[in-house]
Design a protein around this motif. Structure first.
Motif, PDB file in Angstrom:
ATOM      1  N   VAL A 157      24.556   9.308  12.785  1.00 40.66           N
ATOM      2  CA  VAL A 157      23.450  10.063  13.383  1.00 40.66           C
ATOM      3  C   VAL A 157      22.309  10.265  12.390  1.00 40.66           C
ATOM      4  O   VAL A 157      21.283  10.860  12.737  1.00 40.66           O
ATOM      5  CB  VAL A 157      23.928  11.430  13.919  1.00 40.66           C
ATOM      6  N   GLY A 158      22.466   9.776  11.161  1.00 38.70           N
ATOM      7  CA  GLY A 158      21.440   9.985  10.143  1.00 38.70           C
ATOM      8  C   GLY A 158      21.458  11.425   9.657  1.00 38.70           C
ATOM      9  O   GLY A 158      22.461  12.143   9.764  1.00 38.70           O
ATOM     10  N   ARG A 159      20.347  11.856   9.098  1.00 42.69           N
ATOM     11  CA  ARG A 159      20.257  13.242   8.630  1.00 42.69           C
ATOM     12  C   ARG A 159      20.394  14.182   9.819  1.00 42.69           C
ATOM     13  O   ARG A 159      19.661  14.090  10.793  1.00 42.69           O
ATOM     14  CB  ARG A 159      18.922  13.486   7.920  1.00 42.69           C
ATOM     15  N   ARG A 260      18.910   9.488  13.598  1.00 46.49           N
ATOM     16  CA  ARG A 260      19.251   8.186  14.168  1.00 46.49           C
ATOM     17  C   ARG A 260      19.840   8.265  15.570  1.00 46.49           C
ATOM     18  O   ARG A 260      20.083   7.231  16.195  1.00 46.49           O
ATOM     19  CB  ARG A 260      20.255   7.464  13.255  1.00 46.49           C
ATOM     20  N   GLY A 261      20.120   9.467  16.054  1.00 48.92           N
ATOM     21  CA  GLY A 261      20.693   9.578  17.382  1.00 48.92           C
ATOM     22  C   GLY A 261      21.460  10.876  17.559  1.00 48.92           C
ATOM     23  O   GLY A 261      21.410  11.767  16.705  1.00 48.92           O
ATOM     24  N   SER A 262      22.169  10.962  18.673  1.00 49.47           N
ATOM     25  CA  SER A 262      22.917  12.168  19.025  1.00 49.47           C
ATOM     26  C   SER A 262      24.366  11.814  19.323  1.00 49.47           C
ATOM     27  O   SER A 262      24.659  10.761  19.895  1.00 49.47           O
ATOM     28  CB  SER A 262      22.309  12.851  20.250  1.00 49.47           C
ATOM     29  N   LEU A 263      25.245  12.731  18.957  1.00 54.04           N
ATOM     30  CA  LEU A 263      26.677  12.554  19.172  1.00 54.04           C
ATOM     31  C   LEU A 263      27.193  13.748  19.957  1.00 54.04           C
ATOM     32  O   LEU A 263      26.877  14.898  19.618  1.00 54.04           O
ATOM     33  CB  LEU A 263      27.400  12.458  17.824  1.00 54.04           C
ATOM     34  N   VAL A 264      27.978  13.482  20.992  1.00 52.70           N
ATOM     35  CA  VAL A 264      28.540  14.543  21.823  1.00 52.70           C
ATOM     36  C   VAL A 264      30.043  14.332  21.935  1.00 52.70           C
ATOM     37  O   VAL A 264      30.504  13.238  22.277  1.00 52.70           O
ATOM     38  CB  VAL A 264      27.911  14.564  23.232  1.00 52.70           C
ATOM     39  N   ALA A 288      47.070  12.754  19.705  1.00 52.27           N
ATOM     40  CA  ALA A 288      46.225  11.708  20.292  1.00 52.27           C
ATOM     41  C   ALA A 288      45.114  12.340  21.122  1.00 52.27           C
ATOM     42  O   ALA A 288      45.318  13.345  21.802  1.00 52.27           O
ATOM     43  CB  ALA A 288      47.067  10.780  21.159  1.00 52.27           C
ATOM     44  N   ASP A 289      43.941  11.738  21.061  1.00 51.23           N
ATOM     45  CA  ASP A 289      42.783  12.274  21.777  1.00 51.23           C
ATOM     46  C   ASP A 289      42.083  11.135  22.517  1.00 51.23           C
ATOM     47  O   ASP A 289      41.313  10.377  21.933  1.00 51.23           O
ATOM     48  CB  ASP A 289      41.819  12.937  20.795  1.00 51.23           C
ATOM     49  N   PRO A 290      42.354  10.970  23.815  1.00 47.06           N
ATOM     50  CA  PRO A 290      41.734   9.880  24.572  1.00 47.06           C
ATOM     51  C   PRO A 290      40.273  10.108  24.912  1.00 47.06           C
ATOM     52  O   PRO A 290      39.601   9.192  25.426  1.00 47.06           O
ATOM     53  CB  PRO A 290      42.586   9.818  25.842  1.00 47.06           C
ATOM     54  N   ASP A 291      39.764  11.321  24.647  1.00 46.71           N
ATOM     55  CA  ASP A 291      38.367  11.627  24.964  1.00 46.71           C
ATOM     56  C   ASP A 291      37.463  11.105  23.853  1.00 46.71           C
ATOM     57  O   ASP A 291      37.387  11.684  22.769  1.00 46.71           O
ATOM     58  CB  ASP A 291      38.183  13.138  25.127  1.00 46.71           C
ATOM     59  N   ALA A 292      36.774  10.004  24.118  1.00 45.77           N
ATOM     60  CA  ALA A 292      35.909   9.391  23.110  1.00 45.77           C
ATOM     61  C   ALA A 292      34.647  10.217  22.893  1.00 45.77           C
ATOM     62  O   ALA A 292      34.179  10.928  23.790  1.00 45.77           O
ATOM     63  CB  ALA A 292      35.533   7.971  23.535  1.00 45.77           C
ATOM     64  N   MET A 293      34.098  10.129  21.697  1.00 45.81           N
ATOM     65  CA  MET A 293      32.793  10.712  21.406  1.00 45.81           C
ATOM     66  C   MET A 293      31.724   9.802  21.991  1.00 45.81           C
ATOM     67  O   MET A 293      31.876   8.576  21.995  1.00 45.81           O
ATOM     68  CB  MET A 293      32.597  10.845  19.894  1.00 45.81           C
ATOM     69  N   ARG A 294      30.628  10.383  22.465  1.00 48.52           N
ATOM     70  CA  ARG A 294      29.530   9.595  23.041  1.00 48.52           C
ATOM     71  C   ARG A 294      28.344   9.625  22.094  1.00 48.52           C
ATOM     72  O   ARG A 294      27.856  10.695  21.725  1.00 48.52           O
ATOM     73  CB  ARG A 294      29.126  10.132  24.405  1.00 48.52           C
ATOM     74  N   PHE A 295      27.884   8.433  21.728  1.00 46.77           N
ATOM     75  CA  PHE A 295      26.753   8.315  20.810  1.00 46.77           C
ATOM     76  C   PHE A 295      25.533   7.790  21.566  1.00 46.77           C
ATOM     77  O   PHE A 295      25.589   6.749  22.220  1.00 46.77           O
ATOM     78  CB  PHE A 295      27.082   7.367  19.655  1.00 46.77           C
ATOM     79  N   HIS A 296      24.438   8.541  21.477  1.00 45.58           N
ATOM     80  CA  HIS A 296      23.165   8.166  22.103  1.00 45.58           C
ATOM     81  C   HIS A 296      22.224   7.730  20.984  1.00 45.58           C
ATOM     82  O   HIS A 296      21.811   8.555  20.149  1.00 45.58           O
ATOM     83  CB  HIS A 296      22.558   9.367  22.844  1.00 45.58           C
TER      84      HIS A 296
END
Length: 364
Positions: A157-159, A260-264, A288-296
């Motif tokens: 995500v950069g700074r 550089r973007g957003s992570l949720v 285990a965590d099947p819920d992936a992070m979403r990167f915009h």
């Protein structure tokens, strides 16, 4: 960003050594759900004794474990090496002090103490008695936090400019328990605030200023059940720590905005739910965590990033190694004191309705 703490391995620590015998004080929610199964699953630790007024409750889960009715009786036992304290918050400091004076190594559930004065006294006592003192900030080994930390460390995500961390619940009815009562150490901020603060400090270090707002939102609430805290950092970074008890859904666990973007990350780590369901730590599917992070990214594209598994066993594996002099304390008392510093400053900020500078922690 602070350097990542050394992560102990999960291999057995040598069959030739005698196991460290562990006594657990308290068998309420924290003791039953977290400490007991994690201690029992850790190579090199022998879950030997519990201090509880409800022996039947303990023996229903752990028939082989000794039960004593009194914490002082457990602390006085010569065959106990390590005492884990999972009792109401206002008893943490006196019980930890008694255990250290009895020559035991000590794990204290969060929060470390009721105030920084109590915390400093325990640190001094542990140094004097040359015993390990650690605080159970187990959420460092949650899948959601590990994934977000790795994404930030990788520069994805950069700074970072904006960071949100939510621990929300939907519990509209006030329950008759000490955590929701009116006594010292009760309330949502003392319950969930230490987790939120510790993770933020692990990622970004100490903030410059703290601004907090607390509320009682549920009918009949005796202590705050909503907390919103903003940590101000240099370079414009703002960290929002939020917890509420009237959130039925829709609030992501983490939100990170950067250059550089957003992570949720939407769903929280599942280890607490797995422990409540009776899954043994380390069993198939543990953490285990099947819920992936979403990167915009900046172009509008969205992609999923797999979330790594969590493993809170690493805390007690680190404790076993640290007691034997084979590795670092996984959560030092000094780190927990830094959490207390933010916890207290937020309380003052809420009372005074203003942003406050974070007091500097004296070295030593």
């Amino acid at each position: 960003m602070p350097a990542e703490a050394t992560m102990p391995t999960l291999s057995a620590q040598g069959d030739a050594r005698e196991p460290l015998r562990v006594g657990l004080v308290g068998y309420g929610y924290a003791g039953k759900t977290f400490h007991a199964p994690l201690i029992a699953a850790t190579p090199g630790l022998d879950f030997a004794c519990v201090a509880s007024s409800d022996a039947a409750k303990v023996h229903a889960d752990w028939p082989q474990v000794d039960v004593v009715a009194d914490a002082q009786a457990l602390i006085a036992r010569d065959d106990i090496d390590l005492v884990a304290i999972a009792t109401p918050n206002d008893t943490h400091a006196p019980l930890a002090s008694a255990a250290l004076r009895a020559g035991k190594h000590v794990v204290v559930d969060k929060p470390f103490a009721l105030d920084s004065g109590e915390a400093r006294a325990l640190i001094a006592l542990a140094r004097e008695r040359e015993r390990l003192l650690s605080v159970f900030h187990n959420r460092r080994w949650d899948s959601d936090f590990l994934g977000v930390r790795q994404a930030i460390a990788d520069g994805r995500v950069g700074r970072v400019a904006h960071f949100e961390s939510h621990l929300d619940r939907y519990r509209p009815a006030v329950r008759a328990r000490w955590r929701e009562g009116a006594g010292r150490g009760a309330g949502l901020w003392f319950d969930l605030g230490p987790h939120l603060i510790d993770q933020a400090l692990q990622l970004f270090g100490q903030p410059k200023r703290v601004q907090a707002n607390f509320a009682r939102q549920r009918a009949g609430a005796l202590s705050e059940d909503w907390a919103h805290v903003v940590l101000d950092y240099r370079d414009g970074l703002r960290v929002i720590l939020h917890a509420g008890m009237l959130v039925a859904g829709g609030s992501p666990r983490f939100v990170v905005h950067g250059e550089r973007g957003s992570l949720v990350k939407h769903e929280p780590d599942r280890q607490e739910a797995q422990l409540k369901a009776g899954l043994t730590p380390g069993a198939d599917g543990w953490g285990a965590d099947p819920d992936a992070m979403r990167f915009h990214d900046g172009s509008g594209a969205v992609r999923d990033i797999p979330t790594p598994p969590g493993d809170q066993r690493r805390y007690y594996i680190g404790i076993e190694r640290a007691v034997r002099g084979l590795g670092p304390n996984p959560v030092t008392a000094e780190q927990a004191l830094a959490v207390m510093n933010v916890l207290e400053t937020a309380q003052r900020s809420a009372r005074e309705s203003r942003s406050l500078p974070l007091p500097a922690l004296a070295p030593g």
